[in-house]
Design an enzyme around this catalytic site. Structure first.
Site, PDB file in Angstrom:
ATOM      1  N   GLY A   1      49.272  51.460 -27.589  1.00 52.78           N
ATOM      2  CA  GLY A   1      51.057  51.568 -27.352  1.00 52.78           C
ATOM      3  C   GLY A   1      50.548  50.996 -25.977  1.00 52.78           C
ATOM      4  N   ALA A   2      49.984  50.114 -25.114  1.00 55.27           N
ATOM      5  CA  ALA A   2      49.462  50.036 -24.181  1.00 55.27           C
ATOM      6  C   ALA A   2      49.583  48.877 -23.214  1.00 55.27           C
ATOM      7  CB  ALA A   2      47.975  49.902 -23.780  1.00 55.27           C
ATOM      8  N   SER A   3      51.028  47.817 -23.865  1.00 51.77           N
ATOM      9  CA  SER A   3      51.758  47.083 -23.112  1.00 51.77           C
ATOM     10  C   SER A   3      52.752  47.238 -22.552  1.00 51.77           C
ATOM     11  CB  SER A   3      51.840  46.266 -25.187  1.00 51.77           C
ATOM     12  OG  SER A   3      52.885  46.876 -25.689  1.00 51.77           O
TER      13      SER A   3
ATOM     14  N   GLU B   1      36.300  45.055 -17.485  1.00 57.85           N
ATOM     15  CA  GLU B   1      36.500  44.901 -18.889  1.00 57.85           C
ATOM     16  C   GLU B   1      37.502  45.071 -19.240  1.00 57.85           C
ATOM     17  OE1 GLU B   1      33.307  42.697 -20.069  1.00 57.85           O
ATOM     18  OE2 GLU B   1      31.816  43.847 -19.132  1.00 57.85           O
TER      19      GLU B   1
ATOM     20  N   ASN C   1      48.345  56.696 -28.382  1.00 56.14           N
ATOM     21  CA  ASN C   1      49.243  56.730 -27.551  1.00 56.14           C
ATOM     22  C   ASN C   1      50.966  56.403 -27.610  1.00 56.14           C
ATOM     23  OD1 ASN C   1      51.641  56.755 -24.667  1.00 56.14           O
ATOM     24  ND2 ASN C   1      51.515  54.196 -24.913  1.00 56.14           N
TER      25      ASN C   1
ATOM     26  N   SER D   1      54.598  65.618 -27.635  1.00 63.14           N
ATOM     27  CA  SER D   1      55.512  65.146 -26.482  1.00 63.14           C
ATOM     28  C   SER D   1      56.500  66.615 -26.051  1.00 63.14           C
ATOM     29  CB  SER D   1      56.795  65.392 -27.753  1.00 63.14           C
ATOM     30  OG  SER D   1      58.237  65.456 -27.349  1.00 63.14           O
TER      31      SER D   1
ATOM     32  N   TYR E   1      60.978  62.958 -35.765  1.00 57.03           N
ATOM     33  CA  TYR E   1      59.826  62.541 -34.678  1.00 57.03           C
ATOM     34  C   TYR E   1      59.414  64.548 -33.784  1.00 57.03           C
ATOM     35  CZ  TYR E   1      58.864  61.150 -29.684  1.00 57.03           C
ATOM     36  OH  TYR E   1      58.414  61.101 -28.317  1.00 57.03           O
TER      37      TYR E   1
ATOM     38  N   LYS F   1      55.238  65.917 -34.409  1.00 55.46           N
ATOM     39  CA  LYS F   1      54.483  65.964 -32.569  1.00 55.46           C
ATOM     40  C   LYS F   1      54.113  67.302 -32.732  1.00 55.46           C
ATOM     41  CE  LYS F   1      55.321  62.156 -29.491  1.00 55.46           C
ATOM     42  NZ  LYS F   1      53.845  61.310 -29.932  1.00 55.46           N
TER      43      LYS F   1
HETATM   44  N1  LIG Z   1      59.496  57.673 -23.205  1.00 62.47           N
HETATM   45  C1  LIG Z   1      59.593  59.444 -23.352  1.00 62.47           C
HETATM   46  O1  LIG Z   1      60.212  59.760 -22.796  1.00 62.47           O
HETATM   47  C2  LIG Z   1      58.468  60.043 -24.464  1.00 62.47           C
HETATM   48  C3  LIG Z   1      58.324  61.557 -24.675  1.00 62.47           C
HETATM   49  C4  LIG Z   1      57.317  62.405 -24.568  1.00 62.47           C
HETATM   50  C5  LIG Z   1      56.422  61.875 -25.658  1.00 62.47           C
HETATM   51  N2  LIG Z   1      55.930  60.099 -25.280  1.00 62.47           N
HETATM   52  C6  LIG Z   1      55.613  59.742 -26.493  1.00 62.47           C
HETATM   53  O2  LIG Z   1      54.788  58.749 -25.543  1.00 62.47           O
HETATM   54  C7  LIG Z   1      54.360  57.658 -26.091  1.00 62.47           C
HETATM   55  C8  LIG Z   1      54.474  55.923 -25.601  1.00 62.47           C
HETATM   56  O3  LIG Z   1      55.687  56.469 -25.144  1.00 62.47           O
HETATM   57  P1  LIG Z   1      56.502  55.291 -24.482  1.00 62.47           P
HETATM   58  O4  LIG Z   1      58.147  55.748 -23.833  1.00 62.47           O
HETATM   59  O5  LIG Z   1      55.815  54.978 -23.287  1.00 62.47           O
HETATM   60  O6  LIG Z   1      57.102  54.082 -25.667  1.00 62.47           O
HETATM   61  P2  LIG Z   1      57.357  52.931 -25.081  1.00 62.47           P
HETATM   62  O7  LIG Z   1      57.634  51.971 -23.824  1.00 62.47           O
HETATM   63  O8  LIG Z   1      58.589  51.952 -26.492  1.00 62.47           O
HETATM   64  O9  LIG Z   1      56.043  52.349 -26.186  1.00 62.47           O
HETATM   65  C9  LIG Z   1      55.432  51.453 -27.160  1.00 62.47           C
HETATM   66  C10 LIG Z   1      54.181  51.462 -27.420  1.00 62.47           C
HETATM   67  O10 LIG Z   1      53.651  51.243 -28.717  1.00 62.47           O
HETATM   68  C11 LIG Z   1      53.330  50.318 -29.008  1.00 62.47           C
HETATM   69  N3  LIG Z   1      53.642  50.836 -30.148  1.00 62.47           N
HETATM   70  C12 LIG Z   1      55.008  50.561 -30.933  1.00 62.47           C
HETATM   71  N4  LIG Z   1      54.623  50.769 -32.189  1.00 62.47           N
HETATM   72  C13 LIG Z   1      53.074  50.361 -32.339  1.00 62.47           C
HETATM   73  C14 LIG Z   1      52.105  49.988 -33.180  1.00 62.47           C
HETATM   74  N5  LIG Z   1      53.284  50.736 -35.056  1.00 62.47           N
HETATM   75  N6  LIG Z   1      51.460  49.687 -33.745  1.00 62.47           N
HETATM   76  C15 LIG Z   1      50.686  48.947 -32.380  1.00 62.47           C
HETATM   77  N7  LIG Z   1      51.499  49.907 -30.896  1.00 62.47           N
HETATM   78  C16 LIG Z   1      52.549  50.725 -30.859  1.00 62.47           C
HETATM   79  C17 LIG Z   1      54.936  49.600 -28.466  1.00 62.47           C
HETATM   80  O11 LIG Z   1      54.118  48.090 -28.010  1.00 62.47           O
HETATM   81  P3  LIG Z   1      54.831  47.514 -29.641  1.00 62.47           P
HETATM   82  O12 LIG Z   1      55.954  47.924 -30.036  1.00 62.47           O
HETATM   83  O13 LIG Z   1      53.824  45.743 -28.972  1.00 62.47           O
HETATM   84  O14 LIG Z   1      53.770  47.854 -30.788  1.00 62.47           O
HETATM   85  C18 LIG Z   1      54.882  49.846 -26.887  1.00 62.47           C
HETATM   86  O15 LIG Z   1      53.451  49.438 -25.822  1.00 62.47           O
HETATM   87  C19 LIG Z   1      54.918  58.023 -28.074  1.00 62.47           C
HETATM   88  O16 LIG Z   1      53.728  58.305 -29.006  1.00 62.47           O
HETATM   89  C20 LIG Z   1      55.710  59.271 -27.374  1.00 62.47           C
HETATM   90  O17 LIG Z   1      56.567  59.236 -28.767  1.00 62.47           O
HETATM   91  C21 LIG Z   1      57.428  59.501 -24.635  1.00 62.47           C
END
Ligand SMILES: NC(=O)c1ccc[n+]([C@@H]2O[C@H](COP(=O)([O-])OP(=O)(O)OC[C@H]3O[C@@H](n4cnc5c(N)ncnc54)[C@H](OP(=O)(O)O)[C@@H]3O)[C@@H](O)[C@H]2O)c1
Length: 257
Positions: free
Chosen positions: A13-15, A57, A91, A143, A158, A162
């Site tokens: 999820g690193a994009s 790299e 992630n 989370s 969700y 978690k």
């Molecule tokens: N943001 C918050 O407030 C928050 C709080 C607590 C925990 N978290 C956790 O932190 C992590 C990252 O969240 P974020 O807020 O950074 O989300 P985000 O901005 O929506 O990014 C999600 C990333 O995961 C990738 N992804 C989603 N589904 C995927 C799949 N099936 N296979 C491979 N990659 C996938 C997406 O790329 P593609 O769509 O191109 O696959 C993107 O790179 C999650 O586990 C989330 O539950 C977030």
């Protein structure tokens, strides 16, 4: 500070969002990076950005973490390019905010397969090599909502997954510690990413949102503690957390009323 130069780190999820930020942190610390996400375009852009900025790299592997064969390919490509995997940062994640009785069935599937099974499967795919190497570090993005009891309304599936992931990670630490493998759960608060952008109400007051900075610091801390230390859990939550009842108004009518 422990030297991470030349170590190999996989970050899913690193994009974008938290994953991109922590991939930058691992690159800044000197790791070679393997980044994964579904959409190839943003993944390749991130890879170029990290390569140019940190001179490490970077391998970009398109991967859907809900598919076992994609995870197998990710682990294989990482090993093929770098010889070994020292760090895994699970992630990738999706969200789904609904009153439970309205939540679409397909969201259950995607939450389980992305946010839980994807993590456990990828760990299973890399752990035997880490055991052989007698070292490794695994970070799972849990989370901060798991700190709430009861869990936040509209996030039950969700958040309960978690909670399961958090319990799994803690148990795995005890099972893996004699193999020299560290397992860390990071519990972020509500962070300004695309994921939270889709959540109504919670993000209405943007001043309450965290940037990714504190999570990057937590990852750097987890990866650089002394060799005989494991930060089991790191919670970095909002100073004024938006999860608590006064901030998330309970608008749904109770089924009995
Ligand atoms: N943001 C918050 O407030 C928050 C709080 C607590 C925990 N978290 C956790 O932190 C992590 C990252 O969240 P974020 O807020 O950074 O989300 P985000 O901005 O929506 O990014 C999600 C990333 O995961 C990738 N992804 C989603 N589904 C995927 C799949 N099936 N296979 C491979 N990659 C996938 C997406 O790329 P593609 O769509 O191109 O696959 C993107 O790179 C999650 O586990 C989330 O539950 C977030």
């Amino acid at each position: 500070m422990r030297d991470l130069k030349g170590k190999t780190a996989i970050i899913t999820g690193a994009s974008r969002g938290i994953g991109k930020a922590i991939a930058s942190t691992a690159a800044r610390l000197g790791c070679n990076i393997v980044i994964a996400a579904r959409s190839e375009g943003p993944l390749k852009e991130t890879a170029e950005e990290l390569k140019n900025k940190y001179r490490v790299e970077v391998l970009a592997v398109p991967c859907d973490v809900t598919k076992l064969e994609d995870l197998e390919n990710l682990a294989h490509k990482a090993k093929e390019k770098f010889g070994r995997i020292d760090i895994l940062i699970n992630n990738a994640g999706v969200s789904s905010q609904y009153p439970f009785e309205k939540q679409p069935f397909e969201d259950f599937e995607s939450l389980v397969h992305t946010n839980y099974l994807g993590y456990v499967r990828l760990i299973r795919l890399v752990i035997n090599d880490m055991i052989k190497n007698k070292s490794g570090a695994i970070i799972n993005m849990v989370s901060g909502s798991t700190l709430c009891d009861p869990l936040p309304r509209n996030f039950l599936v969700y958040s309960s997954l978690k909670v399961g992931l958090r319990a799994f990670s803690k148990g795995l630490f005890w099972e893996m510690r004699d193999h020299g493998i560290k397992i860390t759960s990071i519990l972020p608060g509500v962070t300004d990413t695309d994921l939270t952008g889709k959540l109504q109400e919670i993000t209405a007051d943007t001043s309450r949102l965290m940037t990714t900075e504190a999570i990057e610091n937590a990852v750097a801390f987890a990866l650089t503690v002394p060799a005989n230390v494991c930060p089991l859990e790191i919670a970095v939550i909002n100073q004024q957390t938006p999860w608590t009842a006064p901030v998330i108004p309970f608008k749904q009518a109770h089924p009995d009323k």
